[in-house]
Motif scaffolding. Structure first.
Motif, PDB file in Angstrom:
ATOM      1  N   ILE A 173     -10.264  55.670 -46.140  1.00 52.80           N
ATOM      2  CA  ILE A 173     -11.554  56.452 -45.701  1.00 52.80           C
ATOM      3  C   ILE A 173     -12.539  55.605 -44.968  1.00 52.80           C
ATOM      4  O   ILE A 173     -13.164  56.047 -44.070  1.00 52.80           O
ATOM      5  N   PHE A 174     -12.625  54.499 -45.591  1.00 51.53           N
ATOM      6  CA  PHE A 174     -13.621  53.232 -44.920  1.00 51.53           C
ATOM      7  C   PHE A 174     -12.982  53.174 -43.428  1.00 51.53           C
ATOM      8  O   PHE A 174     -13.991  52.913 -42.678  1.00 51.53           O
ATOM      9  N   LEU A 175     -11.782  52.851 -43.277  1.00 51.96           N
ATOM     10  CA  LEU A 175     -11.286  52.329 -41.912  1.00 51.96           C
ATOM     11  C   LEU A 175     -11.611  53.750 -40.948  1.00 51.96           C
ATOM     12  O   LEU A 175     -11.919  53.502 -39.832  1.00 51.96           O
ATOM     13  N   HIS A 176     -11.153  54.862 -41.561  1.00 54.46           N
ATOM     14  CA  HIS A 176     -11.360  56.222 -40.646  1.00 54.46           C
ATOM     15  C   HIS A 176     -12.721  56.088 -40.078  1.00 54.46           C
ATOM     16  O   HIS A 176     -13.067  56.336 -38.969  1.00 54.46           O
ATOM     17  N   GLY A 177     -13.759  55.950 -41.269  1.00 57.23           N
ATOM     18  CA  GLY A 177     -15.064  56.049 -40.760  1.00 57.23           C
ATOM     19  C   GLY A 177     -15.563  54.934 -39.766  1.00 57.23           C
ATOM     20  O   GLY A 177     -16.640  55.341 -39.333  1.00 57.23           O
ATOM     21  N   HIS A 178     -14.769  54.070 -39.627  1.00 61.05           N
ATOM     22  CA  HIS A 178     -15.002  52.904 -38.588  1.00 61.05           C
ATOM     23  C   HIS A 178     -14.221  52.846 -37.307  1.00 61.05           C
ATOM     24  O   HIS A 178     -14.065  51.992 -36.689  1.00 61.05           O
ATOM     25  N   GLY A 179     -13.723  53.973 -36.984  1.00 61.59           N
ATOM     26  CA  GLY A 179     -13.129  54.491 -35.735  1.00 61.59           C
ATOM     27  C   GLY A 179     -11.426  53.889 -35.906  1.00 61.59           C
ATOM     28  O   GLY A 179     -11.078  53.925 -34.412  1.00 61.59           O
ATOM     29  N   VAL A 180     -11.063  53.605 -36.926  1.00 59.18           N
ATOM     30  CA  VAL A 180      -9.681  53.201 -36.814  1.00 59.18           C
ATOM     31  C   VAL A 180      -8.594  54.277 -36.903  1.00 59.18           C
ATOM     32  O   VAL A 180      -8.890  55.109 -37.781  1.00 59.18           O
ATOM     33  N   THR A 181      -7.736  54.393 -36.184  1.00 62.89           N
ATOM     34  CA  THR A 181      -6.804  55.178 -36.153  1.00 62.89           C
ATOM     35  C   THR A 181      -6.129  55.420 -37.536  1.00 62.89           C
ATOM     36  O   THR A 181      -5.786  54.585 -37.965  1.00 62.89           O
ATOM     37  N   PRO A 182      -5.515  56.754 -37.687  1.00 58.73           N
ATOM     38  CA  PRO A 182      -4.775  56.987 -39.087  1.00 58.73           C
ATOM     39  C   PRO A 182      -3.599  55.719 -38.987  1.00 58.73           C
ATOM     40  O   PRO A 182      -3.046  55.291 -40.182  1.00 58.73           O
ATOM     41  N   ALA A 183      -2.738  55.807 -38.247  1.00 57.15           N
ATOM     42  CA  ALA A 183      -1.571  54.931 -38.055  1.00 57.15           C
ATOM     43  C   ALA A 183      -1.800  53.536 -38.173  1.00 57.15           C
ATOM     44  O   ALA A 183      -1.310  52.888 -38.964  1.00 57.15           O
ATOM     45  N   LEU A 184      -3.005  53.006 -37.322  1.00 55.89           N
ATOM     46  CA  LEU A 184      -3.522  51.442 -37.635  1.00 55.89           C
ATOM     47  C   LEU A 184      -3.867  51.306 -39.250  1.00 55.89           C
ATOM     48  O   LEU A 184      -3.851  50.397 -39.786  1.00 55.89           O
ATOM     49  N   ALA A 185      -4.844  52.326 -39.693  1.00 52.17           N
ATOM     50  CA  ALA A 185      -5.409  52.275 -40.725  1.00 52.17           C
ATOM     51  C   ALA A 185      -4.276  52.026 -42.023  1.00 52.17           C
ATOM     52  O   ALA A 185      -4.342  51.203 -43.077  1.00 52.17           O
ATOM     53  N   ALA A 186      -3.131  53.104 -41.639  1.00 51.84           N
ATOM     54  CA  ALA A 186      -1.869  52.873 -42.622  1.00 51.84           C
ATOM     55  C   ALA A 186      -1.301  51.451 -42.693  1.00 51.84           C
ATOM     56  O   ALA A 186      -0.831  50.990 -43.643  1.00 51.84           O
ATOM     57  N   ARG A 187      -1.312  50.881 -41.597  1.00 58.18           N
ATOM     58  CA  ARG A 187      -0.737  49.465 -41.535  1.00 58.18           C
ATOM     59  C   ARG A 187      -1.611  48.362 -41.996  1.00 58.18           C
ATOM     60  O   ARG A 187      -0.909  47.735 -42.862  1.00 58.18           O
ATOM     61  N   ILE A 188      -2.912  48.598 -41.954  1.00 50.97           N
ATOM     62  CA  ILE A 188      -3.739  47.594 -42.426  1.00 50.97           C
ATOM     63  C   ILE A 188      -3.594  47.653 -44.100  1.00 50.97           C
ATOM     64  O   ILE A 188      -3.557  46.859 -44.688  1.00 50.97           O
ATOM     65  N   VAL A 189      -3.643  48.871 -44.691  1.00 46.35           N
ATOM     66  CA  VAL A 189      -3.912  49.224 -46.060  1.00 46.35           C
ATOM     67  C   VAL A 189      -2.405  48.522 -46.610  1.00 46.35           C
ATOM     68  O   VAL A 189      -2.254  47.757 -47.623  1.00 46.35           O
ATOM     69  N   LYS A 190      -1.171  48.806 -45.607  1.00 53.65           N
ATOM     70  CA  LYS A 190       0.104  48.353 -46.311  1.00 53.65           C
ATOM     71  C   LYS A 190       0.180  46.845 -46.040  1.00 53.65           C
ATOM     72  O   LYS A 190       0.901  46.311 -47.190  1.00 53.65           O
ATOM     73  N   THR A 191      -0.564  46.346 -45.350  1.00 46.55           N
ATOM     74  CA  THR A 191      -0.403  44.767 -45.286  1.00 46.55           C
ATOM     75  C   THR A 191      -1.402  44.041 -46.643  1.00 46.55           C
ATOM     76  O   THR A 191      -1.123  43.034 -46.781  1.00 46.55           O
ATOM     77  N   TYR A 192      -2.506  44.583 -46.554  1.00 52.40           N
ATOM     78  CA  TYR A 192      -3.622  44.123 -47.175  1.00 52.40           C
ATOM     79  C   TYR A 192      -3.627  44.635 -48.748  1.00 52.40           C
ATOM     80  O   TYR A 192      -4.264  44.336 -49.632  1.00 52.40           O
ATOM     81  N   GLY A 193      -3.172  45.932 -48.842  1.00 52.75           N
ATOM     82  CA  GLY A 193      -3.307  46.674 -49.953  1.00 52.75           C
ATOM     83  C   GLY A 193      -4.731  46.805 -50.642  1.00 52.75           C
ATOM     84  O   GLY A 193      -5.538  47.286 -49.649  1.00 52.75           O
ATOM     85  N   GLY A 194      -5.226  46.804 -51.869  1.00 50.89           N
ATOM     86  CA  GLY A 194      -6.295  47.174 -52.346  1.00 50.89           C
ATOM     87  C   GLY A 194      -7.514  46.256 -51.707  1.00 50.89           C
ATOM     88  O   GLY A 194      -8.592  46.596 -51.987  1.00 50.89           O
ATOM     89  N   ASP A 195      -6.958  45.112 -51.196  1.00 49.89           N
ATOM     90  CA  ASP A 195      -8.250  44.309 -50.655  1.00 49.89           C
ATOM     91  C   ASP A 195      -8.312  44.598 -49.274  1.00 49.89           C
ATOM     92  O   ASP A 195      -9.363  43.852 -48.528  1.00 49.89           O
ATOM     93  N   ALA A 196      -7.912  45.610 -48.606  1.00 50.12           N
ATOM     94  CA  ALA A 196      -8.015  45.835 -47.100  1.00 50.12           C
ATOM     95  C   ALA A 196      -9.350  45.985 -46.967  1.00 50.12           C
ATOM     96  O   ALA A 196      -9.882  45.618 -45.663  1.00 50.12           O
ATOM     97  N   MET A 197     -10.341  46.994 -47.613  1.00 55.22           N
ATOM     98  CA  MET A 197     -11.867  47.066 -47.221  1.00 55.22           C
ATOM     99  C   MET A 197     -12.554  45.679 -47.192  1.00 55.22           C
ATOM    100  O   MET A 197     -13.317  45.508 -46.027  1.00 55.22           O
ATOM    101  N   ARG A 198     -12.367  44.923 -48.167  1.00 58.59           N
ATOM    102  CA  ARG A 198     -13.050  43.670 -48.229  1.00 58.59           C
ATOM    103  C   ARG A 198     -12.585  42.617 -46.900  1.00 58.59           C
ATOM    104  O   ARG A 198     -13.363  42.086 -46.225  1.00 58.59           O
TER     105      ARG A 198
END
Length: 238
Positions: A173-198
């Motif tokens: 939700i944080f990434l979507h709210g900052h203009g990140v596409t769903p596909a890229l947001a999924a890859r970021i969360v997959k890479t960083y896990g729960g630490d993605a937002m920070r």
């Protein structure tokens, strides 16, 4: 808010993700027909609640990170007609929402994401805590032991799974709210896990090295969205 996934038919790459002429659907996912875990592309059946003119069952396709049966969501995009499958909603934006009704919460909890929580346990949880059960999971998970059949070990497993799920969804939700596409947001969360937002807040330019296919321009747009100043040293270094 509209987040790009794939350009609409006839749209150029430059205007994909705009909200011109976008429709919005809100409802509960009743079935995930297909889901690609790598790209987050999914085909789902949705029980549409809003708008009223579209109430009923509908098929939606698009990039939907974290989608699962029982999830309430808001989709933005456009109606299309597939030659084989008929009318579908092509989602360009996907925002997970918490269920509001008792039945919706039962479906959400029983969807399989929480260990040992099936339909029977989900019903017992909602019967005992009512619509406040999600708040209990957030802030007082130890109270789950008030339910017959849930001991300390099972409570801990449910608590840990809920926290992991909540962290991933909050990051999306944080990434979507900052203009990140769903596909890229999924890859970021997959890479960083729960630490993605920070990580994205603190070091957005690391995305260039850490996420395959992310270049400086994409990282720079995200950096500006999260508040990195144009003259910041890390921007110059990147």
């Amino acid at each position: 808010m509209t987040i790009e996934s794939r350009p609409r038919a006839g749209a150029s790459a430059g205007d994909a993700g705009t909200d011109r002429d976008a429709d919005t659907l809100e409802g509960v996912v009743t079935r995930v027909t297909f889901q690609n875990p790598d790209s987050a592309w999914a085909v789902v059946r949705l029980d549409v609640a809003r708008p009223a003119a579209r109430r009923g069952s509908a098929t939606a396709v698009g990039v939907m990170p974290g989608v699962e049966a029982g999830l309430r969501a808001r989709l933005t995009g456009a109606w299309t007609r597939d030659p084989k499958h008929g009318e579908q909603f092509r989602a360009e934006g996907f925002l997970p929402l918490r269920p509001e009704t008792r039945d919706g919460i039962v479906r959400y909890l029983a969807a399989g994401a929480l260990p040992g929580v099936g339909p029977a346990t989900a019903k017992r949880l909602v019967k005992h805590f009512g619509t406040e059960v999600l708040g209990v999971l957030d802030h007082q998970p130890e109270r789950l032991e008030e339910i017959s059949g849930i001991g300390g070990k099972k409570m801990a497993a449910i608590r840990d799974a809920w926290r992991s799920q909540h962290a991933d969804r909050s990051a999306l939700i944080f990434l979507h709210g900052h203009g990140v596409t769903p596909a890229l947001a999924a890859r970021i969360v997959k890479t960083y896990g729960g630490d993605a937002m920070r990580r994205v807040r603190a070091r957005p330019y690391d995305l260039v090295q850490d996420i395959h296919g992310v270049g400086f321009l994409t990282a720079d747009r995200i950096a500006q969205a999260v508040g990195i100043a144009p003259h910041a040293p890390e921007r110059a270094a990147a």
